[in-house]
Design a protein around this motif. Structure first.
Motif, short mmCIF file in Angstrom:
data_model
loop_
_atom_site.label_atom_id
_atom_site.label_comp_id
_atom_site.label_asym_id
_atom_site.label_seq_id
_atom_site.Cartn_x
_atom_site.Cartn_y
_atom_site.Cartn_z
N GLN A 294 0.84 -1.20 0.00
CA GLN A 294 0.00 0.00 0.00
C GLN A 294 0.87 1.26 0.00
OE1 GLN A 294 -3.15 -0.06 2.87
NE2 GLN A 294 -3.80 2.04 2.48
N LYS A 295 1.93 1.28 0.80
CA LYS A 295 2.82 2.44 0.84
C LYS A 295 3.52 2.64 -0.50
CE LYS A 295 3.77 2.32 5.81
NZ LYS A 295 4.80 2.07 6.87
N ALA A 296 3.94 1.54 -1.13
CA ALA A 296 4.64 1.64 -2.42
C ALA A 296 3.72 2.19 -3.51
CB ALA A 296 5.17 0.27 -2.82
N LEU A 297 2.44 1.86 -3.41
CA LEU A 297 1.49 2.28 -4.44
C LEU A 297 1.15 3.78 -4.35
CD1 LEU A 297 -0.91 -0.79 -4.47
CD2 LEU A 297 0.52 -0.01 -6.37
N VAL A 298 1.33 4.38 -3.19
CA VAL A 298 1.02 5.81 -3.04
C VAL A 298 2.28 6.65 -2.83
CG1 VAL A 298 -1.28 5.34 -2.15
CG2 VAL A 298 0.62 5.55 -0.55
N SER A 299 3.44 6.01 -2.90
CA SER A 299 4.70 6.71 -2.70
C SER A 299 5.00 7.64 -3.87
CB SER A 299 5.83 5.70 -2.53
OG SER A 299 7.09 6.33 -2.59
N GLU A 300 5.77 8.69 -3.61
CA GLU A 300 6.23 9.58 -4.68
C GLU A 300 7.36 8.94 -5.47
OE1 GLU A 300 7.26 13.33 -3.06
OE2 GLU A 300 5.21 13.83 -2.45
N GLN A 301 7.92 7.88 -4.94
CA GLN A 301 8.98 7.16 -5.66
C GLN A 301 8.34 6.34 -6.78
OE1 GLN A 301 11.42 4.78 -3.12
NE2 GLN A 301 12.74 4.05 -4.76
N PRO A 302 8.67 6.62 -8.05
CA PRO A 302 7.94 5.98 -9.15
C PRO A 302 8.33 4.53 -9.42
CG PRO A 302 9.66 7.40 -10.00
CD PRO A 302 9.65 7.60 -8.52
N ASN A 303 9.52 4.13 -9.00
CA ASN A 303 9.97 2.76 -9.25
C ASN A 303 10.30 2.07 -7.94
OD1 ASN A 303 10.23 2.38 -12.30
ND2 ASN A 303 11.22 4.36 -11.96
N VAL A 304 9.56 1.01 -7.64
CA VAL A 304 9.75 0.26 -6.39
C VAL A 304 9.64 -1.22 -6.72
CG1 VAL A 304 8.95 -0.13 -4.04
CG2 VAL A 304 8.66 2.12 -5.09
N SER A 305 10.49 -2.01 -6.15
CA SER A 305 10.41 -3.46 -6.35
C SER A 305 10.92 -4.17 -5.11
CB SER A 305 11.24 -3.88 -7.57
OG SER A 305 11.14 -5.28 -7.78
N PHE A 306 10.22 -5.22 -4.69
CA PHE A 306 10.70 -6.02 -3.56
C PHE A 306 10.08 -7.41 -3.65
CE2 PHE A 306 7.28 -3.22 -2.01
CZ PHE A 306 6.33 -4.14 -1.60
N PRO A 307 10.77 -8.40 -3.07
CA PRO A 307 10.28 -9.78 -3.13
C PRO A 307 9.16 -10.02 -2.12
CG PRO A 307 12.32 -9.70 -1.90
CD PRO A 307 12.09 -8.31 -2.42
N PHE A 314 6.78 -7.91 -6.03
CA PHE A 314 5.97 -6.71 -6.28
C PHE A 314 6.84 -5.71 -7.00
CE2 PHE A 314 5.07 -2.31 -5.20
CZ PHE A 314 3.74 -2.20 -5.59
N THR A 315 6.31 -5.11 -8.07
CA THR A 315 7.04 -4.10 -8.83
C THR A 315 6.11 -2.96 -9.19
OG1 THR A 315 8.46 -5.80 -9.81
CG2 THR A 315 8.43 -3.65 -10.89
N ARG A 316 6.56 -1.76 -8.93
CA ARG A 316 5.83 -0.58 -9.40
C ARG A 316 6.72 0.20 -10.34
NH1 ARG A 316 4.32 5.09 -6.33
NH2 ARG A 316 3.93 6.22 -8.27
N SER A 317 6.17 0.53 -11.53
CA SER A 317 6.86 1.37 -12.49
C SER A 317 5.91 2.49 -12.89
CB SER A 317 7.28 0.56 -13.72
OG SER A 317 8.24 -0.41 -13.38
N TYR A 318 6.11 3.62 -12.27
CA TYR A 318 5.26 4.79 -12.51
C TYR A 318 3.80 4.49 -12.19
CZ TYR A 318 9.50 6.78 -14.33
OH TYR A 318 10.78 7.23 -14.43
#
Length: 465
Positions: A294-307, A314-318
């Motif tokens: 949930q934090k990664a999905l609303v973070s200002e950081q556009p690229n996040v990935s963790f196992p 889980f990977t977020r790209s923009y």
């Protein structure tokens, strides 16, 4: 009287048709013995065709005797009897309760499939419900779990039905006494080595000393939780369906939509997703990992990935995020030399060829691949190097010689991290980056030089649908 209430409940709920086969789980204890007796004495207009299933867990000396007792009752009543002996129980060293439960319900499902039965009846009662709610509360269950057991749920070919949930254990003992029913008391139910037994014999009695109306209070709370769950489902389901997509490859989350929802809506959307992932893929995501997502999905950081667990990531790209099952792998920093009028396979799904503009020849076996062409000019003996992007790589943007770091270009164009890793840099013999495949041509690659030969760089690839 209990039998009158039971008949009324059967008539109102219409769990089965008169004469329909139902499978009844009978253990020889007072609960299932009473259920069997109640069913057997239903009026013909409500009575199903009773079939009994029993599991001998072989964990107590009396288990064989109990199994024989149930078989004899069924024989006397001319009721079909299915029995399973669990011989491996003594070898289980951890979580015995769950292991035994898995064996029981696995056996019940087998009988239902074999006999074409759609209703399984168990003898869970009100006290079981209270214990279950408290066990789940102590175990950190979510809202849906705190509601406890439902009267019916999907199981095997049809449904699992708990027709005794409205009745207290004391009601069942009173019924058994009044009808002089024989039953066995499981001595292991007194052992406090089991968590449920501690709840039953230690914690709940202490709580009832504080509040004699504990059962009534918890059942009232259960009604409120059920109402709250209905509201949550009604509100969250449309949001879930527009922002979450499940496929055979995993989950896609539309982050740009997700971040517009309230924090509470986000929480329940992800809670529902966690339940779906467990049901569809067997993936277990704990509360802390759900909070991280949930934090990664609303973070200002556009690229996040963790196992996550296993080989899930889980990977977020923009503005898009995914939960995928992947074999952990590192992209190889491979390089390939490409000479004029030659081709090279750089991966199982990619091929490059360098040809004079009017002499392009493509491999027939790659006819189904998609194609991109790049027009350019090179000297007669020039060759190209195909490699992965490296730190410090720059690409020329215009005729003024303005350039940009490729890493910055990726960020500005919002190119997902996994696509960055799979891109290719095309470098000439002077070490100048001329193309970033498949995203951008360098300005240097499209200058019109009449004194040099015109070439095509052909890129063939299989698109990842």
């Amino acid at each position: 009287m209990l039998e009158t209430r039971f008949q009324q409940s059967v008539a109102i709920n219409k769990w089965w048709q008169p004469g329909e086969k139902v499978l009844v789980a009978v253990s020889a204890g007072v609960d299932s013995t009473v259920l069997f007796h109640l069913l057997h004495h239903l009026p013909i207009s409500l009575k199903p065709q009773i079939i009994v299933a029993h599991v001998d867990h072989q964990l107590r000396e009396s288990s064989t005797e109990e199994s024989q007792f149930v078989a004899s009752v069924c024989q006397k009543r001319q009721v079909p009897f299915f029995n399973k002996v669990w011989k491996d129980g003594a070898m289980v060293t951890t979580n015995m309760e769950q292991a035994a439960r898995d064996v029981r319900y696995g056996f019940f499902s087998e009988v239902m499939e074999q006999e074409g039965i759609r209703c399984l009846l168990t003898a869970h009662h009100e006290d079981d419900q209270i214990e279950t709610m408290m066990m789940r509360l102590v175990g950190g269950s979510r809202l849906k779990g705190l509601i406890g057991m439902s009267e019916t749920r999907d199981f095997s070919l049809g449904q699992l039905i708990r027709p005794l949930l409205p009745y207290k254990k004391s009601d069942l003992y009173e019924y058994a006494k009044r009808h002089e029913l024989l039953f066995f008391e499981d001595e292991s139910n007194q052992e406090t080595s089991y968590a449920r037994n501690r709840m039953r014999h230690v914690y709940l009695p202490q709580l009832r000393q504080e509040n004699p109306q504990l059962n009534e209070q918890l059942l009232s709370l259960r009604e409120e939780l059920q109402a709250a769950q209905k509201i949550v489902v009604a509100r969250v389901t449309p949001l879930y369906e527009e922002s979450i997509h499940l496929s055979s490859r995993g989950v896609i989350i539309r982050q740009s939509l997700f971040e517009t929802y309230s924090e509470a809506e986000q929480h329940f959307i992800l809670t529902h997703l966690v339940e779906e992932l467990h049901e569809v893929y067997g993936l277990v995501i704990g509360k802390k990992q759900q909070e991280l997502i949930q934090k990664a999905l609303v973070s200002e950081q556009p690229n996040v990935s963790f196992p996550l667990k296993g080989d899930w990531f889980f990977t977020r790209s923009y503005h898009e995020a995914s939960l995928r099952q992947e074999k952990s792998q590192t992209v190889k920093n491979s390089s390939h030399v490409l000479k004029a009028n030659e081709g090279v396979r750089v991966s199982s799904s990619e091929w490059f060829g360098l040809f004079e503009a009017d002499q392009v020849v493509l491999p027939e076996e790659l006819s189904q691949f998609k194609r991109l062409d790049y027009d350019f000019v090179v000297g007669q003996k020039e060759q190209l190097l195909i490699r992965r992007p490296q730190p410090g790589d720059r690409i020329v943007l215009n005729d003024k010689g303005q350039h940009k770091k490729i890493s910055r270009y990726f960020i500005d164009e919002k190119i997902p991290r996994e696509k960055r890793q799979m891109s290719w840099v095309i470098e000439d013999s002077l070490g100048t980056v001329k193309w970033l495949v498949p995203f951008r041509e360098s300005y240097l690659s499209i200058r019109d030089e009449t004194d040099k030969i015109h070439y095509k760089l052909v890129y063939l690839y299989l698109k990842d649908e």
